[in-house]
Design an enzyme around this catalytic site. Structure first.
Site, PDB file in Angstrom:
ATOM      1  N   MET A   1      82.493  53.728 -35.515  1.00  0.00           N
ATOM      2  CA  MET A   1      83.026  54.210 -34.246  1.00  0.00           C
ATOM      3  C   MET A   1      84.523  54.032 -34.243  1.00  0.00           C
ATOM      4  O   MET A   1      85.248  54.548 -35.063  1.00  0.00           O
ATOM      5  CB  MET A   1      82.370  53.465 -33.078  1.00  0.00           C
ATOM      6  N   GLY A  43      86.956  46.063 -36.841  1.00  0.00           N
ATOM      7  CA  GLY A  43      85.821  46.790 -36.281  1.00  0.00           C
ATOM      8  C   GLY A  43      84.881  47.243 -37.378  1.00  0.00           C
ATOM      9  O   GLY A  43      84.561  46.496 -38.303  1.00  0.00           O
ATOM     10  N   ASP A  44      84.451  48.493 -37.296  1.00  0.00           N
ATOM     11  CA  ASP A  44      83.492  49.032 -38.248  1.00  0.00           C
ATOM     12  C   ASP A  44      84.006  48.905 -39.674  1.00  0.00           C
ATOM     13  O   ASP A  44      85.175  49.193 -39.953  1.00  0.00           O
ATOM     14  CB  ASP A  44      83.244  50.517 -37.964  1.00  0.00           C
ATOM     15  N   PRO A  45      83.149  48.499 -40.618  1.00  0.00           N
ATOM     16  CA  PRO A  45      83.566  48.495 -42.026  1.00  0.00           C
ATOM     17  C   PRO A  45      83.722  49.924 -42.537  1.00  0.00           C
ATOM     18  O   PRO A  45      82.873  50.782 -42.301  1.00  0.00           O
ATOM     19  CB  PRO A  45      82.424  47.764 -42.729  1.00  0.00           C
TER      20      PRO A  45
END
Length: 753
Positions: A1, A43-45
């Site tokens: 995201m 945040g998101d990898p």
């Protein structure tokens, strides 16, 4: 995201005065064996690849590792472009054949593919950047971006890989609000063609984000591989599907569809699935339920999802204004639990399903003001052998004046997790945006993934000091196995983590009755691992498990309920929980026993708990914020009936950041000492004595039990008095912290009125 660039900048600026401290990774709550950035947001990898013996992790920061344990953080990698967009989630590929033309004969090129989120319009397009620098430290913006134009504000998170079937690049990318994953192809990473669209199927309460598509051997057989599609579902869930991918289209296989669409393999005895044109032996009153089950949504109704088969009970017949009642035939209660899918209006006693015994309502449940059916369950063990009926009630004519019910089951396993029917990746609240590692070295047969340990319900109010963020999860090896419920992904921590273990503590056949302190294993800090097996009595009232991070009434509870056959985490009193109303909660997950035993593989790391149950058959990941000064105890419990802790192997774990473990806890250094504070209790001032003969200044702080600094004072020994005014503090317990001559001294004191 989102990899929120604005938040990242704010975090960096906010953390500027803390940079020196952040470099030693010793802040309060700082994980010691999970990767987190020195400062700012994570945040998101993204860009999870292995190339030339280095594992890479982007977020869009960048770190590298030789073993997925010890990490080195690199500078911000993204160069060029402009400030009109934020870098959202994406992936990195190694373009070994130079299909994009960014390299020369001597270069190895990496290409980052990411969502460009326009800061003004919120439109999401897809862009690329390329790198030929050593270790792919810097990526240069492609001036002809975007490579996939769009007018949508809901189009993001590309996962890209080389498809060997058709010798071209493949991309999985989400249309979040539509609950769809689209497949694109490209010969050169610059020109993309849409091939197909997958979904909706499975859970769709939240937006679909962060997809991935990869292969796994089934039951360990490398000659029989299945394709697996995964995606996140905001704010904190992840689900998967198993099937086939031909280079253009992902197709779930029959086993997957049987479980997701029909409930094949669900534990228990089916009472009714409403798969008929009429209600059969059920009786109806009023008009709300019509003459038979509904084939999905009714006229004027929002999309209804989460039911199994083709039909469900839906009282929207004629709209919310209609009312009615649907009553089952009598039945004998024969199992401990009644499980069912439910949605619709949240109006107690008005839009609900009730269980009646001897004409009295003894259990009831309502919807949650949504059209997505979710699993609810009742414990009805006290009524076994008695005659009962079910009634589905719609007696409300206002907004959300209807009820949806499907797939009523009698079972000896309680399914009351309040999630939709899906293949879930992790039952905990804090494992999201999962991505697999693409191994370009081809030197490892394992498939490894990791996720973001956080939850969008409270991600922006996390009480950490290095950027308001948390960390990525432990890397996990995953496998695909055949079960009665279809194909299931199991997870286990990677073997490389074992190098962090200190001296082993071993226990065998320890009888546990009630709650008792685990005296044999007393970690100095909340950075440890253990494996444990309890013997249990299935179907009894027994509850076994562990109280972690214990101090007085505060504890993080991990257990197994033998009656419900559920593993659970209770973090309602786990420490600092009041920073967000959605944080304190109890999490449950149904689990199948193995030989009347329940096994736990547990990792505790300052702010996180990761639990692998029964060899990774069920996994739960949860954040926590225990008191960093006192909450270090561990307790065993076996409630209502004694149990045997058949085996326990525990290890304190070394820090990945420094040779001497830095934890942000005041006792992290060996030269910690106590200090005399007087009077104690006190109501106006506290006095304390510094070491004699020092010529240095000292820093004194008053800290509350949440670890927050309330007062700070510089003391000049021999010049200023060693006292602090506490008259404005509330009544309670506090800690005096003094740093003098590189020696830390602490003492708890009580403020009274």
């Amino acid at each position: 995201m989102k990899n929120i660039f604005v938040t990242l900048l704010i975090g960096v600026l906010f953390s500027f005065s803390l940079i020196v401290k952040a470099q030693d990774y010793s802040e309060q709550y700082r994980p010691q064996f999970h990767f987190s950035p020195k400062s700012g947001w994570i945040g998101d990898p993204d860009g999870t690849i292995k190339f030339d013996s280095l594992y890479h992790l982007f977020w869009w920061g960048h770190a590298v590792s030789e073993d997925l344990v010890y990490w080195k953080e690199y500078p911000w990698p993204m160069q060029g472009g402009n400030s009109s967009f934020d870098y959202y989630t994406g992936s990195v590929v190694v373009d070994t054949a130079n299909t994009a033309g960014f390299g020369t004969g001597d270069d190895t090129v990496a290409v980052a593919i990411y969502t460009m989120h326009n800061r003004t319009t919120n439109i999401e397009t897809q862009g690329i950047s390329s790198s030929t620098s050593p270790d792919f430290k810097y990526f240069n913006y492609y001036n002809d971006n975007p490579v996939i134009p769009s007018t949508s504000t809901d189009f993001r998170d590309p996962s890209v890989f080389w498809d060997t079937q058709l010798d071209r690049w493949a991309m999985a990318i989400t249309r979040p609000g539509e609950h769809r994953i689209e497949i694109y192809s490209s010969p050169d990473l610059k020109n993309w063609t849409k091939q197909s669209s997958f979904g909706p199927l499975g859970a769709r309460t939240g937006a679909w984000e962060v997809p991935d598509l990869f292969q796994l051997p089934l039951d360990g057989n490398p000659e029989n591989k299945k394709w697996v599609m995964i995606c996140g579902m905001g704010p904190n869930r992840g689900q998967y599907w198993v099937g086939d991918f031909d280079g253009s289209t992902f197709t779930p296989d029959g086993t997957t569809l049987a479980y997701l669409k029909n409930g094949t393999g669900i534990n228990g005895e089916l009472f009714t699935d409403f798969e008929a044109s009429d209600y059969g032996t059920w009786t109806t009153e009023g008009t709300a339920f019509g003459t038979g089950p509904a084939n999905g949504s009714l006229s004027g109704q929002m999309d209804v999802s989460g039911y199994l088969g083709d039909y469900l009970v839906n009282s929207f017949n004629g709209g919310d204004a209609a009312t009615g009642k649907l009553t089952s035939p009598e039945f004998m209660v024969s199992k401990n639990f009644i499980n069912f899918l439910i949605a619709g209006g949240n109006h107690n006693n008005l839009t609900c399903i009730n269980l009646l015994v001897n004409g009295e309502v003894v259990r009831t449940a309502t919807g949650d003001n949504s059209e997505q059916l979710k699993w609810f369950g009742w414990d009805v063990s006290e009524y076994i052998g008695q005659t009962a009926v079910l009634q589905i009630i719609d007696n409300f004519s206002g907004s959300w004046g209807h009820i949806n019910i499907d797939h009523i089951m009698f079972s000896d396993i309680l399914t009351d997790h309040r999630y939709e029917h899906a293949y879930w990746i992790d039952y905990g609240p804090d494992f999201y945006a999962v991505r697999t590692y693409r191994n370009y070295d081809a030197d490892d047969d394992r498939t490894i993934w990791l996720g973001w340990m956080n939850n969008w319900d409270y991600a922006n109010s996390i009480p950490t000091s290095w950027g308001g963020s948390t960390a990525e999860s432990l890397p996990r090896e995953i496998q695909l196995v055949s079960t009665l419920q279809g194909y299931k992904i199991t997870q286990k921590p990677i073997e490389e983590l074992k190098k962090l273990r200190k001296e082993e503590v071993v226990l065998t056949n320890k009888t546990v009755e009630g709650t008792t302190v685990l005296t044999e294993f007393k970690p100095l800090k909340n950075t440890y691992e253990f494996e444990a097996v309890y013997e249990v009595n299935p179907g009894s009232d027994q509850k076994v498990g562990f109280n972690l991070c214990v101090s007085d009434a505060n504890k993080m509870v991990l257990g197994y309920d033998a009656k419900t056959s559920n593993v659970f985490i209770d973090r309602t009193q786990s420490g600092y929980v009041s920073f967000n109303s959605k944080f304190p909660r109890v999490i449950n997950a149904p689990v199948q026993l193995k030989e009347n035993k329940i096994s736990f593989h547990v990792f505790v790391d300052q702010l996180s708990l990761e639990v692998f149950v029964n060899d990774g058959d069920v996994v739960l990941t949860s954040l926590m914020f225990p008191n960093p000064y006192f909450q270090k105890g561990i307790e065993l419990f076996s409630i209502n009936e004694s149990s045997v802790l058949q085996s326990f192997n525990g290890w304190e774990l070394n820090s990945i950041w420094e040779e001497e473990l830095g934890t942000g806890i005041l006792d992290r250094r060996e030269n910690i000492k106590s200090i005399d504070v007087y009077p104690n209790p006190a109501n106006q001032k506290i006095h304390f004595t510094l070491n004699a003969g020092t010529s240095r200044t000292a820093t004194a702080k008053v800290i509350n039990l949440l670890g927050q600094t309330l007062k700070e004072k510089i003391i000049f020994p021999g010049i200023s008095s060693s006292e602090i005014d506490i008259s404005d503090l509330k009544t309670g317990h506090y800690i005096l912290y003094v740093l003098n001559d590189n020696q830390i001294s602490t003492q708890q004191f009580i403020k009274v009125n």
